[in-house]
Design an enzyme around this catalytic site. Structure first.
Site, PDB file in Angstrom:
ATOM      1  N   GLU A  44      -5.783   2.724   3.628  1.00 46.19           N
ATOM      2  CA  GLU A  44      -6.776   2.879   4.695  1.00 46.19           C
ATOM      3  C   GLU A  44      -7.636   1.619   4.806  1.00 46.19           C
ATOM      4  O   GLU A  44      -8.056   1.040   3.799  1.00 46.19           O
ATOM      5  CB  GLU A  44      -7.654   4.093   4.360  1.00 46.19           C
ATOM      6  CG  GLU A  44      -8.758   4.399   5.336  1.00 46.19           C
ATOM      7  CD  GLU A  44      -9.543   5.643   4.934  1.00 46.19           C
ATOM      8  OE1 GLU A  44     -10.295   6.166   5.776  1.00 46.19           O
ATOM      9  OE2 GLU A  44      -9.400   6.106   3.779  1.00 46.19           O
ATOM     10  N   LYS A 127      -7.887   8.140  13.016  1.00 43.66           N
ATOM     11  CA  LYS A 127      -8.198   9.212  12.061  1.00 43.66           C
ATOM     12  C   LYS A 127      -8.855  10.395  12.771  1.00 43.66           C
ATOM     13  O   LYS A 127      -9.808  10.228  13.537  1.00 43.66           O
ATOM     14  CB  LYS A 127      -9.122   8.651  10.973  1.00 43.66           C
ATOM     15  CG  LYS A 127      -9.398   9.554   9.790  1.00 43.66           C
ATOM     16  CD  LYS A 127     -10.220   8.775   8.757  1.00 43.66           C
ATOM     17  CE  LYS A 127     -10.499   9.552   7.498  1.00 43.66           C
ATOM     18  NZ  LYS A 127     -11.256   8.728   6.514  1.00 43.66           N
ATOM     19  N   CYS A 163      -6.227   9.511   5.150  1.00 37.17           N
ATOM     20  CA  CYS A 163      -7.135  10.042   4.119  1.00 37.17           C
ATOM     21  C   CYS A 163      -7.633  11.459   4.378  1.00 37.17           C
ATOM     22  O   CYS A 163      -6.952  12.418   4.078  1.00 37.17           O
ATOM     23  CB  CYS A 163      -8.305   9.088   3.918  1.00 37.17           C
ATOM     24  SG  CYS A 163      -9.129   9.310   2.304  1.00 37.17           S
TER      25      CYS A 163
END
Length: 585
Positions: A44, A127, A163
Protein backbone atom coordinates in the site's frame (compact mmCIF):
# COMPACT_ATOMS: atom_id res chain seq x y z
CA UNK A 1 -6.63 -24.54 -14.26
CA UNK A 2 -4.12 -21.79 -15.08
CA UNK A 3 -1.08 -21.42 -12.84
CA UNK A 4 0.33 -18.00 -12.00
CA UNK A 5 3.72 -17.44 -10.43
CA UNK A 6 3.10 -14.66 -7.92
CA UNK A 7 5.85 -12.52 -6.39
CA UNK A 8 4.95 -10.68 -3.19
CA UNK A 9 7.51 -7.92 -2.58
CA UNK A 10 7.72 -7.31 1.16
CA UNK A 11 9.85 -4.17 1.11
CA UNK A 12 10.69 -1.08 3.19
CA UNK A 13 9.68 2.21 1.52
CA UNK A 14 10.39 5.66 2.95
CA UNK A 15 7.73 8.34 3.29
CA UNK A 16 8.22 11.14 0.78
CA UNK A 17 11.05 9.44 -1.10
CA UNK A 18 9.24 8.98 -4.41
CA UNK A 19 12.34 8.40 -6.52
CA UNK A 20 13.91 6.06 -3.96
CA UNK A 21 10.70 4.07 -3.62
CA UNK A 22 10.36 3.83 -7.39
CA UNK A 23 13.92 2.49 -7.54
CA UNK A 24 12.89 -0.15 -5.00
CA UNK A 25 10.02 -1.20 -7.25
CA UNK A 26 12.35 -1.46 -10.24
CA UNK A 27 15.03 -3.48 -8.43
CA UNK A 28 12.58 -5.86 -6.76
CA UNK A 29 10.65 -6.29 -10.00
CA UNK A 30 13.93 -7.32 -11.62
CA UNK A 31 14.42 -9.88 -8.85
CA UNK A 32 10.88 -11.13 -9.38
CA UNK A 33 11.42 -11.41 -13.13
CA UNK A 34 14.62 -13.38 -12.55
CA UNK A 35 12.56 -15.76 -10.40
CA UNK A 36 10.09 -16.28 -13.27
CA UNK A 37 7.26 -14.21 -11.80
CA UNK A 38 4.15 -13.50 -13.86
CA UNK A 39 2.58 -10.97 -11.46
CA UNK A 40 4.43 -8.79 -8.92
CA UNK A 41 2.77 -7.12 -5.93
CA UNK A 42 4.02 -4.19 -3.84
CA UNK A 43 2.55 -2.73 -0.62
CA UNK A 44 0.00 0.00 0.00
CA UNK A 45 1.19 3.54 -0.85
CA UNK A 46 4.47 2.04 -2.01
CA UNK A 47 5.48 5.04 -4.08
CA UNK A 48 4.87 7.64 -1.37
CA UNK A 49 5.51 5.60 1.74
CA UNK A 50 2.81 5.16 4.38
CA UNK A 51 1.24 6.93 6.17
CA UNK A 52 1.78 10.30 4.50
CA UNK A 53 -0.58 12.11 6.92
CA UNK A 54 -1.14 15.79 6.05
CA UNK A 55 1.10 15.59 2.98
CA UNK A 56 -2.19 14.48 1.41
CA UNK A 57 -3.37 18.08 1.54
CA UNK A 58 -0.46 19.31 -0.60
CA UNK A 59 -1.53 19.26 -4.22
CA UNK A 60 2.13 19.36 -5.22
CA UNK A 61 2.69 16.05 -3.43
CA UNK A 62 -0.30 14.41 -5.10
CA UNK A 63 0.88 15.65 -8.48
CA UNK A 64 4.36 14.29 -7.77
CA UNK A 65 2.89 10.89 -6.85
CA UNK A 66 0.88 10.69 -10.05
CA UNK A 67 3.86 11.74 -12.15
CA UNK A 68 6.11 9.22 -10.38
CA UNK A 69 3.63 6.46 -11.19
CA UNK A 70 3.61 7.28 -14.90
CA UNK A 71 7.40 7.55 -14.91
CA UNK A 72 7.73 4.23 -13.10
CA UNK A 73 5.56 2.47 -15.68
CA UNK A 74 7.79 3.81 -18.46
CA UNK A 75 10.99 2.95 -16.58
CA UNK A 76 9.88 -0.65 -16.01
CA UNK A 77 9.32 -1.02 -19.73
CA UNK A 78 12.69 0.57 -20.44
CA UNK A 79 14.24 -1.94 -18.02
CA UNK A 80 12.90 -4.75 -20.21
CA UNK A 81 10.23 -5.59 -17.65
CA UNK A 82 7.22 -4.24 -19.52
CA UNK A 83 5.50 -7.60 -20.05
CA UNK A 84 5.51 -8.33 -16.30
CA UNK A 85 2.35 -6.91 -14.63
CA UNK A 86 3.16 -4.95 -11.46
CA UNK A 87 0.69 -3.81 -8.80
CA UNK A 88 1.88 -0.83 -6.78
CA UNK A 89 0.24 1.45 -4.22
CA UNK A 90 0.37 5.23 -4.64
CA UNK A 91 -1.44 8.48 -3.80
CA UNK A 92 -3.98 9.72 -6.33
CA UNK A 93 -6.77 12.31 -6.48
CA UNK A 94 -9.72 12.98 -8.72
CA UNK A 95 -10.70 16.27 -7.12
CA UNK A 96 -9.58 18.92 -4.63
CA UNK A 97 -8.77 17.89 -1.02
CA UNK A 98 -11.84 17.56 1.16
CA UNK A 99 -10.58 20.33 3.45
CA UNK A 100 -10.48 22.90 0.66
CA UNK A 101 -13.23 25.38 -0.16
CA UNK A 102 -13.64 23.95 -3.66
CA UNK A 103 -14.08 20.33 -2.49
CA UNK A 104 -16.53 18.22 -4.48
CA UNK A 105 -18.76 15.49 -2.99
CA UNK A 106 -17.42 12.03 -3.73
CA UNK A 107 -14.13 13.34 -5.09
CA UNK A 108 -10.76 14.07 -3.54
CA UNK A 109 -7.56 12.33 -2.50
CA UNK A 110 -7.45 8.56 -3.01
CA UNK A 111 -5.49 5.77 -1.44
CA UNK A 112 -4.88 3.95 -4.71
CA UNK A 113 -3.42 0.88 -6.38
CA UNK A 114 -2.29 0.73 -9.98
CA UNK A 115 -1.49 -2.13 -12.33
CA UNK A 116 1.46 -1.27 -14.58
CA UNK A 117 2.07 -3.12 -17.83
CA UNK A 118 3.96 -2.35 -21.03
CA UNK A 119 4.84 1.16 -19.97
CA UNK A 120 1.36 2.31 -19.05
CA UNK A 121 -1.12 2.32 -16.17
CA UNK A 122 -3.55 -0.39 -17.24
CA UNK A 123 -5.93 -0.16 -14.27
CA UNK A 124 -6.46 1.78 -11.05
CA UNK A 125 -8.32 0.93 -7.87
CA UNK A 126 -9.33 3.28 -5.04
CA UNK A 127 -9.52 1.90 -1.49
CA UNK A 128 -13.12 1.33 -0.43
CA UNK A 129 -13.04 0.80 3.35
CA UNK A 130 -11.22 3.67 5.09
CA UNK A 131 -10.10 2.96 8.68
CA UNK A 132 -10.69 5.71 11.19
CA UNK A 133 -9.65 4.18 14.52
CA UNK A 134 -6.45 3.74 16.50
CA UNK A 135 -3.57 5.21 14.52
CA UNK A 136 -5.67 5.60 11.36
CA UNK A 137 -7.31 8.85 10.21
CA UNK A 138 -8.16 7.92 6.65
CA UNK A 139 -11.61 9.54 6.71
CA UNK A 140 -9.70 12.77 7.28
CA UNK A 141 -7.60 12.27 4.18
CA UNK A 142 -9.29 10.11 1.57
CA UNK A 143 -12.52 9.62 -0.31
CA UNK A 144 -13.63 5.96 -0.56
CA UNK A 145 -13.70 4.22 -3.91
CA UNK A 146 -16.96 2.73 -5.15
CA UNK A 147 -15.64 0.55 -7.98
CA UNK A 148 -14.00 -2.87 -7.86
CA UNK A 149 -11.23 -3.19 -10.44
CA UNK A 150 -10.93 -6.66 -11.99
CA UNK A 151 -8.07 -7.34 -14.39
CA UNK A 152 -7.71 -10.52 -16.43
CA UNK A 153 -4.10 -11.64 -16.04
CA UNK A 154 -2.93 -14.87 -17.63
CA UNK A 155 -6.54 -15.96 -18.05
CA UNK A 156 -7.37 -15.34 -14.37
CA UNK A 157 -9.73 -12.58 -13.26
CA UNK A 158 -7.87 -10.71 -10.51
CA UNK A 159 -9.46 -8.14 -8.17
CA UNK A 160 -7.43 -5.34 -6.63
CA UNK A 161 -8.03 -4.37 -2.98
CA UNK A 162 -6.15 -2.39 -0.33
CA UNK A 163 -5.53 -3.15 3.36
CA UNK A 164 -8.70 -2.19 5.30
CA UNK A 165 -10.82 -3.73 2.54
CA UNK A 166 -9.64 -7.02 4.08
CA UNK A 167 -10.55 -6.07 7.67
CA UNK A 168 -14.22 -5.43 6.99
CA UNK A 169 -16.83 -7.79 5.59
CA UNK A 170 -18.79 -6.77 2.54
CA UNK A 171 -17.71 -4.31 -0.08
CA UNK A 172 -14.82 -5.37 -2.33
CA UNK A 173 -14.55 -9.01 -1.21
CA UNK A 174 -18.27 -9.62 -1.49
CA UNK A 175 -18.25 -7.92 -4.89
CA UNK A 176 -15.30 -10.06 -5.93
CA UNK A 177 -17.33 -13.19 -5.25
CA UNK A 178 -20.25 -11.95 -7.33
CA UNK A 179 -17.83 -11.01 -10.09
CA UNK A 180 -16.47 -14.58 -10.08
CA UNK A 181 -12.80 -13.67 -9.69
CA UNK A 182 -10.15 -16.31 -9.11
CA UNK A 183 -7.61 -14.14 -7.25
CA UNK A 184 -7.91 -11.16 -4.92
CA UNK A 185 -4.78 -9.06 -4.47
CA UNK A 186 -4.62 -7.20 -1.15
CA UNK A 187 -1.76 -4.69 -0.73
CA UNK A 188 -1.09 -3.47 2.79
CA UNK A 189 0.47 -0.99 5.15
CA UNK A 190 -0.68 -2.86 8.24
CA UNK A 191 1.18 -1.75 11.41
CA UNK A 192 2.54 -4.23 13.92
CA UNK A 193 0.91 -5.05 17.24
CA UNK A 194 1.83 -7.94 19.50
CA UNK A 195 -0.09 -11.06 18.41
CA UNK A 196 -1.53 -9.35 15.34
CA UNK A 197 -0.09 -12.19 13.26
CA UNK A 198 -2.40 -14.55 15.16
CA UNK A 199 -5.37 -12.43 14.06
CA UNK A 200 -4.23 -11.86 10.50
CA UNK A 201 -4.29 -15.43 9.19
CA UNK A 202 -7.87 -16.18 10.35
CA UNK A 203 -8.90 -12.84 8.89
CA UNK A 204 -7.37 -13.60 5.47
CA UNK A 205 -9.12 -16.97 5.57
CA UNK A 206 -12.49 -15.31 6.22
CA UNK A 207 -12.06 -12.89 3.34
CA UNK A 208 -10.89 -15.67 1.02
CA UNK A 209 -14.04 -17.61 1.88
CA UNK A 210 -16.16 -14.50 1.41
CA UNK A 211 -14.65 -13.87 -2.03
CA UNK A 212 -14.58 -17.55 -2.97
CA UNK A 213 -11.07 -16.85 -4.29
CA UNK A 214 -7.41 -17.14 -3.40
CA UNK A 215 -6.08 -14.08 -1.56
CA UNK A 216 -2.52 -12.79 -2.05
CA UNK A 217 -1.75 -10.56 0.94
CA UNK A 218 1.43 -8.45 0.81
CA UNK A 219 2.49 -6.13 3.64
CA UNK A 220 5.38 -3.68 3.91
CA UNK A 221 8.09 -3.82 6.55
CA UNK A 222 9.97 -1.02 8.27
CA UNK A 223 9.66 1.73 10.83
CA UNK A 224 7.84 5.02 10.21
CA UNK A 225 7.92 7.31 13.24
CA UNK A 226 5.91 5.41 15.89
CA UNK A 227 4.69 2.69 13.53
CA UNK A 228 6.45 -0.56 12.71
CA UNK A 229 5.37 -2.77 9.80
CA UNK A 230 6.35 -6.43 10.09
CA UNK A 231 5.49 -7.95 6.71
CA UNK A 232 3.96 -11.39 7.35
CA UNK A 233 2.86 -11.61 3.70
CA UNK A 234 0.95 -14.74 2.68
CA UNK A 235 -1.21 -16.52 0.11
CA UNK A 236 -4.40 -18.31 1.24
CA UNK A 237 -6.77 -20.33 -0.95
CA UNK A 238 -10.56 -19.99 -1.05
CA UNK A 239 -10.94 -23.03 1.19
CA UNK A 240 -8.55 -21.59 3.78
CA UNK A 241 -5.32 -23.42 2.96
CA UNK A 242 -2.22 -21.39 3.80
CA UNK A 243 0.05 -21.92 0.78
CA UNK A 244 3.01 -19.77 1.77
CA UNK A 245 3.97 -17.21 4.40
CA UNK A 246 6.88 -14.76 4.60
CA UNK A 247 9.09 -14.03 7.62
CA UNK A 248 8.44 -11.01 9.82
CA UNK A 249 10.52 -7.81 10.07
CA UNK A 250 12.76 -8.44 7.05
CA UNK A 251 12.56 -7.54 3.40
CA UNK A 252 11.60 -10.64 1.46
CA UNK A 253 10.46 -11.72 -2.00
CA UNK A 254 7.81 -14.41 -1.61
CA UNK A 255 7.53 -16.34 -4.89
CA UNK A 256 4.93 -19.07 -5.22
CA UNK A 257 3.08 -20.88 -8.02
CA UNK A 258 -0.70 -20.82 -7.51
CA UNK A 259 -3.32 -22.78 -9.43
CA UNK A 260 -6.30 -20.53 -10.09
CA UNK A 261 -9.64 -20.94 -11.91
CA UNK A 262 -9.83 -19.69 -15.46
CA UNK A 263 -11.97 -16.62 -16.12
CA UNK A 264 -15.43 -17.31 -17.56
CA UNK A 265 -17.04 -13.88 -18.02
CA UNK A 266 -16.65 -11.86 -21.17
CA UNK A 267 -13.82 -9.33 -20.77
CA UNK A 268 -14.49 -5.62 -20.81
CA UNK A 269 -17.88 -5.83 -19.10
CA UNK A 270 -19.11 -3.67 -16.22
CA UNK A 271 -21.60 -4.77 -13.60
CA UNK A 272 -22.83 -3.87 -10.13
CA UNK A 273 -22.10 -6.21 -7.24
CA UNK A 274 -22.66 -5.52 -3.51
CA UNK A 275 -23.28 -1.85 -4.32
CA UNK A 276 -19.93 -1.58 -6.08
CA UNK A 277 -19.58 -1.18 -9.80
CA UNK A 278 -17.23 -3.84 -11.19
CA UNK A 279 -14.89 -2.54 -13.88
CA UNK A 280 -13.13 -5.15 -16.02
CA UNK A 281 -9.97 -4.84 -18.06
CA UNK A 282 -7.46 -7.25 -19.52
CA UNK A 283 -3.69 -7.66 -19.71
CA UNK A 284 -3.01 -9.12 -23.12
CA UNK A 285 0.36 -10.75 -22.52
CA UNK A 286 2.45 -11.80 -19.54
CA UNK A 287 5.74 -13.69 -19.28
CA UNK A 288 5.32 -17.37 -20.19
CA UNK A 289 5.00 -20.01 -17.51
CA UNK A 290 8.51 -20.87 -16.31
CA UNK A 291 9.91 -24.30 -17.06
CA UNK A 292 11.13 -26.57 -14.30
CA UNK A 293 9.76 -27.32 -10.85
CA UNK A 294 7.01 -25.28 -9.28
CA UNK A 295 8.07 -22.31 -7.17
CA UNK A 296 7.34 -22.62 -3.46
CA UNK A 297 7.71 -19.71 -1.07
CA UNK A 298 7.69 -21.95 1.99
CA UNK A 299 5.97 -21.46 5.32
CA UNK A 300 7.58 -19.36 8.03
CA UNK A 301 6.10 -19.90 11.46
CA UNK A 302 5.65 -16.78 13.63
CA UNK A 303 8.14 -16.41 16.49
CA UNK A 304 7.52 -16.27 20.25
CA UNK A 305 6.09 -13.07 21.74
CA UNK A 306 9.35 -11.77 23.24
CA UNK A 307 11.30 -12.44 20.05
CA UNK A 308 8.59 -10.74 18.01
CA UNK A 309 8.54 -7.63 20.20
CA UNK A 310 12.35 -7.45 20.27
CA UNK A 311 12.52 -7.58 16.47
CA UNK A 312 9.83 -4.89 16.21
CA UNK A 313 11.68 -2.58 18.61
CA UNK A 314 15.00 -3.12 16.85
CA UNK A 315 13.48 -2.40 13.44
CA UNK A 316 11.59 0.66 14.67
CA UNK A 317 14.73 2.13 16.26
CA UNK A 318 17.00 1.32 13.32
CA UNK A 319 14.69 2.91 10.77
CA UNK A 320 14.01 5.98 12.89
CA UNK A 321 17.75 6.60 13.23
CA UNK A 322 18.72 5.74 9.65
CA UNK A 323 15.79 7.26 7.79
CA UNK A 324 16.25 10.54 9.68
CA UNK A 325 19.98 10.63 9.04
CA UNK A 326 21.38 10.34 12.56
CA UNK A 327 24.91 8.90 12.66
CA UNK A 328 24.61 7.45 16.16
CA UNK A 329 22.69 7.44 19.44
CA UNK A 330 23.54 8.37 23.03
CA UNK A 331 21.77 7.31 26.23
CA UNK A 332 22.30 7.42 29.93
CA UNK A 333 23.40 4.11 31.47
CA UNK A 334 22.19 3.87 35.06
CA UNK A 335 22.86 0.18 35.60
CA UNK A 336 19.12 -0.41 35.81
CA UNK A 337 16.95 -2.66 33.67
CA UNK A 338 15.41 0.00 31.41
CA UNK A 339 18.63 1.60 30.22
CA UNK A 340 20.21 -1.84 29.88
CA UNK A 341 17.43 -3.04 27.58
CA UNK A 342 17.54 0.17 25.52
CA UNK A 343 21.32 -0.18 25.18
CA UNK A 344 21.03 -3.80 24.06
CA UNK A 345 18.30 -2.87 21.57
CA UNK A 346 20.47 -0.04 20.24
CA UNK A 347 23.49 -2.28 19.72
CA UNK A 348 21.33 -4.88 17.95
CA UNK A 349 19.82 -2.16 15.75
CA UNK A 350 22.90 -0.10 14.91
CA UNK A 351 26.04 -1.94 16.01
CA UNK A 352 28.20 -1.01 19.02
CA UNK A 353 30.22 1.60 17.14
CA UNK A 354 27.09 3.76 16.73
CA UNK A 355 25.97 3.63 20.38
CA UNK A 356 27.31 5.87 23.16
CA UNK A 357 26.41 4.94 26.73
CA UNK A 358 27.08 7.50 29.45
CA UNK A 359 27.19 6.73 33.15
CA UNK A 360 26.03 9.84 35.04
CA UNK A 361 26.62 9.01 38.71
CA UNK A 362 25.60 11.23 41.60
CA UNK A 363 26.30 10.86 45.30
CA UNK A 364 23.25 8.58 45.50
CA UNK A 365 24.36 6.22 42.73
CA UNK A 366 25.23 2.86 44.25
CA UNK A 367 28.52 1.17 43.52
CA UNK A 368 26.72 -1.85 42.07
CA UNK A 369 24.81 0.37 39.64
CA UNK A 370 28.04 1.90 38.37
CA UNK A 371 29.55 -1.56 38.04
CA UNK A 372 26.47 -2.87 36.21
CA UNK A 373 26.63 -0.01 33.71
CA UNK A 374 30.31 -0.71 33.04
CA UNK A 375 29.59 -4.44 32.78
CA UNK A 376 26.90 -3.85 30.15
CA UNK A 377 29.27 -1.66 28.15
CA UNK A 378 31.89 -4.40 28.22
CA UNK A 379 29.37 -7.07 27.19
CA UNK A 380 28.00 -5.07 24.24
CA UNK A 381 31.13 -3.20 23.13
CA UNK A 382 29.43 0.20 22.98
CA UNK A 383 31.30 3.49 23.46
CA UNK A 384 31.26 3.91 27.26
CA UNK A 385 31.84 7.17 29.10
CA UNK A 386 31.54 8.38 32.69
CA UNK A 387 30.37 11.93 33.46
CA UNK A 388 29.83 12.50 37.23
CA UNK A 389 27.01 14.98 37.83
CA UNK A 390 27.57 15.84 41.50
CA UNK A 391 29.83 18.89 40.94
CA UNK A 392 27.21 20.40 38.61
CA UNK A 393 24.39 19.60 41.02
CA UNK A 394 26.36 21.21 43.85
CA UNK A 395 26.83 24.36 41.76
CA UNK A 396 23.09 24.66 41.34
CA UNK A 397 22.44 24.01 45.02
CA UNK A 398 24.99 26.68 45.97
CA UNK A 399 22.85 29.23 44.13
CA UNK A 400 19.35 27.86 44.68
CA UNK A 401 17.54 26.89 47.86
CA UNK A 402 16.06 23.49 46.94
CA UNK A 403 14.99 20.46 48.93
CA UNK A 404 13.12 17.18 48.59
CA UNK A 405 11.78 16.27 45.19
CA UNK A 406 13.16 19.48 43.67
CA UNK A 407 16.68 18.19 44.36
CA UNK A 408 15.77 14.79 42.90
CA UNK A 409 14.45 16.43 39.73
CA UNK A 410 17.50 18.69 39.53
CA UNK A 411 19.75 15.62 39.30
CA UNK A 412 17.66 14.18 36.49
CA UNK A 413 17.71 17.50 34.62
CA UNK A 414 21.48 17.84 34.93
CA UNK A 415 21.77 14.41 33.34
CA UNK A 416 19.46 15.53 30.56
CA UNK A 417 21.56 18.65 29.95
CA UNK A 418 24.72 16.53 29.62
CA UNK A 419 23.13 14.11 27.16
CA UNK A 420 21.73 16.94 25.05
CA UNK A 421 25.12 18.69 25.11
CA UNK A 422 26.78 15.55 23.78
CA UNK A 423 24.06 15.34 21.14
CA UNK A 424 24.68 18.94 20.05
CA UNK A 425 28.46 18.53 20.10
CA UNK A 426 28.76 15.15 18.41
CA UNK A 427 25.53 14.71 16.46
CA UNK A 428 24.02 11.77 18.37
CA UNK A 429 20.30 11.22 18.74
CA UNK A 430 19.45 11.11 22.45
CA UNK A 431 17.44 8.05 23.44
CA UNK A 432 15.23 8.26 26.49
CA UNK A 433 14.66 5.07 28.45
CA UNK A 434 11.35 5.35 30.31
CA UNK A 435 8.98 2.39 29.99
CA UNK A 436 5.22 2.54 29.41
CA UNK A 437 4.38 1.94 33.07
CA UNK A 438 6.42 4.98 34.15
CA UNK A 439 4.97 7.05 31.34
CA UNK A 440 1.45 6.05 32.37
CA UNK A 441 1.79 7.20 35.98
CA UNK A 442 4.07 10.17 35.32
CA UNK A 443 7.05 8.60 37.09
CA UNK A 444 9.59 10.73 35.25
CA UNK A 445 11.12 14.19 35.30
CA UNK A 446 10.24 16.58 32.51
CA UNK A 447 13.41 17.74 30.75
CA UNK A 448 15.33 15.21 32.84
CA UNK A 449 15.13 11.45 32.36
CA UNK A 450 12.38 12.09 29.80
CA UNK A 451 14.71 14.11 27.56
CA UNK A 452 15.42 12.65 24.14
CA UNK A 453 14.39 12.36 20.52
CA UNK A 454 13.19 8.74 20.55
CA UNK A 455 12.17 6.22 23.18
CA UNK A 456 12.60 2.58 22.08
CA UNK A 457 10.57 1.19 25.03
CA UNK A 458 7.86 3.83 25.21
CA UNK A 459 5.16 1.24 24.53
CA UNK A 460 6.66 -1.55 26.69
CA UNK A 461 5.18 -2.23 30.13
CA UNK A 462 7.75 -2.67 32.90
CA UNK A 463 6.93 -6.33 33.42
CA UNK A 464 7.51 -6.90 29.69
CA UNK A 465 10.86 -5.06 29.91
CA UNK A 466 12.02 -7.76 32.34
CA UNK A 467 10.72 -10.52 30.09
CA UNK A 468 12.54 -9.03 27.11
CA UNK A 469 15.79 -8.82 29.04
CA UNK A 470 15.58 -12.44 30.11
CA UNK A 471 14.65 -13.55 26.58
CA UNK A 472 17.53 -11.59 25.00
CA UNK A 473 20.07 -13.13 27.36
CA UNK A 474 18.66 -16.62 26.82
CA UNK A 475 18.75 -16.06 23.05
CA UNK A 476 22.41 -15.07 23.28
CA UNK A 477 23.19 -18.17 25.34
CA UNK A 478 21.43 -20.38 22.81
CA UNK A 479 23.64 -18.95 20.06
CA UNK A 480 26.82 -19.25 22.13
CA UNK A 481 27.19 -15.47 22.48
CA UNK A 482 27.75 -13.20 25.47
CA UNK A 483 24.52 -12.18 27.17
CA UNK A 484 24.28 -8.39 26.75
CA UNK A 485 22.40 -7.54 29.96
CA UNK A 486 24.00 -8.07 33.41
CA UNK A 487 22.02 -10.38 35.67
CA UNK A 488 22.31 -7.76 38.42
CA UNK A 489 20.37 -5.28 36.28
CA UNK A 490 17.59 -7.83 35.85
CA UNK A 491 17.43 -9.05 39.45
CA UNK A 492 17.78 -5.95 41.61
CA UNK A 493 14.78 -3.86 42.76
CA UNK A 494 14.20 -0.89 40.41
CA UNK A 495 15.26 2.52 41.68
CA UNK A 496 15.77 6.01 40.30
CA UNK A 497 18.60 6.46 42.87
CA UNK A 498 17.85 10.14 43.37
CA UNK A 499 17.77 9.99 47.17
CA UNK A 500 19.26 7.67 49.83
CA UNK A 501 17.83 4.13 49.67
CA UNK A 502 15.16 5.08 47.13
CA UNK A 503 13.10 2.36 45.44
CA UNK A 504 10.30 2.61 42.87
CA UNK A 505 8.09 0.73 45.33
CA UNK A 506 8.28 3.73 47.70
CA UNK A 507 6.05 5.66 45.30
CA UNK A 508 4.32 3.00 43.21
CA UNK A 509 2.66 -0.37 43.71
CA UNK A 510 4.83 -3.33 42.74
CA UNK A 511 4.90 -3.58 38.97
CA UNK A 512 3.21 -6.99 38.95
CA UNK A 513 0.27 -5.23 40.65
CA UNK A 514 0.55 -1.95 38.78
CA UNK A 515 0.84 -3.23 35.20
CA UNK A 516 -2.43 -5.25 35.11
CA UNK A 517 -4.33 -2.17 36.32
CA UNK A 518 -2.63 0.03 33.72
CA UNK A 519 -3.25 -2.48 30.95
CA UNK A 520 -6.94 -2.58 31.83
CA UNK A 521 -7.25 1.21 32.09
CA UNK A 522 -5.02 2.33 29.23
CA UNK A 523 -5.21 -0.50 26.71
CA UNK A 524 -8.66 -1.81 27.61
CA UNK A 525 -10.44 1.48 28.49
CA UNK A 526 -11.86 -0.11 31.65
CA UNK A 527 -13.25 2.35 34.19
CA UNK A 528 -12.85 2.15 37.96
CA UNK A 529 -15.79 -0.20 38.41
CA UNK A 530 -14.54 -2.57 35.74
CA UNK A 531 -11.08 -2.69 37.29
CA UNK A 532 -12.45 -3.38 40.76
CA UNK A 533 -14.76 -6.06 39.37
CA UNK A 534 -11.68 -7.64 37.78
CA UNK A 535 -10.29 -8.19 41.27
CA UNK A 536 -8.01 -5.20 41.81
CA UNK A 537 -7.86 -3.49 45.21
CA UNK A 538 -10.10 -0.38 45.12
CA UNK A 539 -7.64 1.82 47.01
CA UNK A 540 -4.79 0.85 44.68
CA UNK A 541 -7.02 1.41 41.65
CA UNK A 542 -7.94 4.89 42.89
CA UNK A 543 -4.29 5.80 43.42
CA UNK A 544 -3.18 4.51 40.03
CA UNK A 545 -5.99 6.19 38.12
CA UNK A 546 -5.22 9.53 39.76
CA UNK A 547 -1.59 9.21 38.73
CA UNK A 548 -2.49 8.32 35.15
CA UNK A 549 -5.06 11.10 34.76
CA UNK A 550 -2.84 13.85 36.13
CA UNK A 551 0.20 12.88 34.00
CA UNK A 552 -1.37 13.58 30.61
CA UNK A 553 0.59 16.82 30.22
CA UNK A 554 3.85 14.90 30.61
CA UNK A 555 2.88 12.26 28.06
CA UNK A 556 1.94 14.95 25.54
CA UNK A 557 5.58 16.12 25.63
CA UNK A 558 7.19 12.70 25.50
CA UNK A 559 9.45 11.49 22.71
CA UNK A 560 8.02 9.21 20.02
CA UNK A 561 8.62 5.49 20.33
CA UNK A 562 7.76 2.31 18.45
CA UNK A 563 4.18 1.10 18.88
CA UNK A 564 3.91 -2.58 19.81
CA UNK A 565 0.59 -2.71 21.71
CA UNK A 566 -3.06 -2.27 20.79
CA UNK A 567 -3.08 1.23 22.31
CA UNK A 568 0.17 3.17 22.44
CA UNK A 569 0.43 6.61 24.03
CA UNK A 570 0.33 9.27 21.34
CA UNK A 571 -1.36 8.37 18.05
CA UNK A 572 -3.56 5.68 19.59
CA UNK A 573 -4.72 7.29 22.84
CA UNK A 574 -5.86 10.90 22.65
CA UNK A 575 -7.19 12.50 25.82
CA UNK A 576 -7.52 16.16 26.81
CA UNK A 577 -4.86 17.56 29.13
CA UNK A 578 -7.34 19.94 30.74
CA UNK A 579 -9.92 17.48 31.99
CA UNK A 580 -11.84 17.38 35.29
CA UNK A 581 -13.44 13.97 34.70
CA UNK A 582 -12.24 11.35 37.18
CA UNK A 583 -13.32 7.72 37.34
CA UNK A 584 -14.44 8.09 40.96
CA UNK A 585 -16.93 10.75 39.82
Amino acid sequence: MPTLRLALSQVNPRVGDLSGNADLVRSWTRRAADAGAQLVLFPEMMLTGYPVEDLVFRRSFIAASRAALERLAADLAADGLGDLPVVVGYLDADGPPQVSGDAEPGRGARNAAALLHRGTVVARYFKHHLPNYGVFDEDRYFVPGEELTVVRIGGVDTALTICEDLWQAGGPFAAARQAGVGLVVNINGSPYELNKDDVRLPLVRRRAAEAGATVAYVNMIGGQDELVFEGDSMIVTADGELLTRAPQFVEHLLVHDVELPAATTAPGTQSVADNMRVVHSIVETIPPAPAGPAASGGLIEPVADEAEVWQALVLGLRDYVNKNGFPSVVLGLSGGIDSAVVAALSVDALGPDRVVGVSLPSQHSSEHSREDAADLAKRTGLDYRVEPIQPMVDSFLANLSLSGIAVENLQARVRGVILMALSNQEGHLVLTTGNKSELAVGYSTLYGDSVGGFNPIKDVWKTLVWRLAKWRNADAARRGETAPIPENSIGKPPSAELSPGQLDSDSLPDYDVLDPILIGYVDGDLGRDGLVESGHDPAVVDKVLRLVDTAEYKRRQSAPGAKISMKAFGRDRRLPITNRWREDG
